[in-house]
Design a protein around this motif. Structure first.
Motif, PDB file in Angstrom:
ATOM      1  N   LEU A   1       0.995  -1.017  -0.496  1.00  0.00           N
ATOM      2  CA  LEU A   1      -0.087   0.312  -0.052  1.00  0.00           C
ATOM      3  C   LEU A   1       1.274   1.906   0.119  1.00  0.00           C
ATOM      4  O   LEU A   1       0.828   2.677  -0.364  1.00  0.00           O
ATOM      5  CB  LEU A   1      -0.520  -0.388   1.256  1.00  0.00           C
TER       6      LEU A   1
ATOM      7  N   GLU B   1      -7.441  -1.258   4.260  1.00  0.00           N
ATOM      8  CA  GLU B   1      -6.097  -0.377   3.360  1.00  0.00           C
ATOM      9  C   GLU B   1      -6.761   0.703   2.499  1.00  0.00           C
ATOM     10  O   GLU B   1      -5.773   1.195   2.254  1.00  0.00           O
ATOM     11  CB  GLU B   1      -6.214  -1.914   2.963  1.00  0.00           C
TER      12      GLU B   1
ATOM     13  N   ARG C   1      -4.229   4.248   2.589  1.00  0.00           N
ATOM     14  CA  ARG C   1      -3.522   4.826   1.162  1.00  0.00           C
ATOM     15  C   ARG C   1      -4.497   6.449   1.384  1.00  0.00           C
ATOM     16  O   ARG C   1      -3.576   7.196   0.800  1.00  0.00           O
ATOM     17  CB  ARG C   1      -3.891   3.822   0.110  1.00  0.00           C
TER      18      ARG C   1
END
Length: 199
Positions: free
Chosen positions: A61, A81, A85
């Motif tokens: 990421l 996630e 990011r």
């Protein structure tokens, strides 16, 4: 010239489950055909490593030029996630299976590319073609840093300094608590002595 890297984030599920079949179909028939000419496209289950899986994911990421996120079914791990990011302020493409389910409020205004692999026949083929074109065009218009390693270093340095600041803050809190504790003890001790005095 080496290709840029694209990490695909989606709900994957166990082997032979509907979730895994869906993820594999989207990866093989939409994402890879749309991006493989410019990107080395990887999904976490395709990467062999000896690291802890969460460390590998957060590394991908952080360091991938592009992250493509499939938010179908609003999976909590996918959103974790995605949030990571977003915090890095690096390129993201959002995709989603067409569904009547509501898009979460915080990302409702973001450009999300819809696809539909459930209708079957000519309708699905047309839909997949359009989705591939939109993904490819979006990827071509994003800005990528040519100094990815430098960004990684600055991120690591920033995290290191943040941790030091947290450590200093925690030490200050403990010092203040110790001072407060001593002050309370003095008050209690003084109060106890006063009670013992005859007047």
């Amino acid at each position: 010239m080496s290709k840029k890297t694209c990490f695909v984030v989606s709900a994957i599920g166990e082997e032979e489950t509907e979730i895994r079949k869906h993820a594999d179909t989207v990866l093989e028939h939409i994402i890879k055909p749309a991006l493989e000419s410019e990107f080395d496209v990887k999904q976490v289950d395709e990467i062999y490593h000896s690291d802890k899986i969460d460390e590998k994911i957060f590394g991908l990421l952080t360091n991938s030029d592009l992250v493509l996120v499939d938010i179908t079914d609003n999976n909590p791990n996918v959103f974790l996630e995605l949030g990571y990011r977003i915090a890095l302020n690096k390129p993201i493409i959002y995709i989603r299976q067409e569904t009547p389910e509501n898009i979460p409020f915080d990302i409702r205004t973001i450009n999300i590319i819809s696809y539909n692999i459930k209708d079957g026949g000519e309708k699905t083929l047309r839909n997949v073609k359009i989705a591939k074109e939109r993904i490819s065009n979006t990827a071509n218009h994003l800005k990528y840093s040519p100094h990815n390693d430098l960004k990684k270093e600055s991120l690591e340095e920033r995290l290191y300094h943040d941790i030091l600041e947290i450590k200093v803050t925690v030490n200050n809190i403990f010092n203040d608590l110790n001072k407060f504790h001593l002050m309370i003890r003095r008050i209690i001790t003084t109060h106890s002595k006063e009670k013992l005095l005859p007047w």
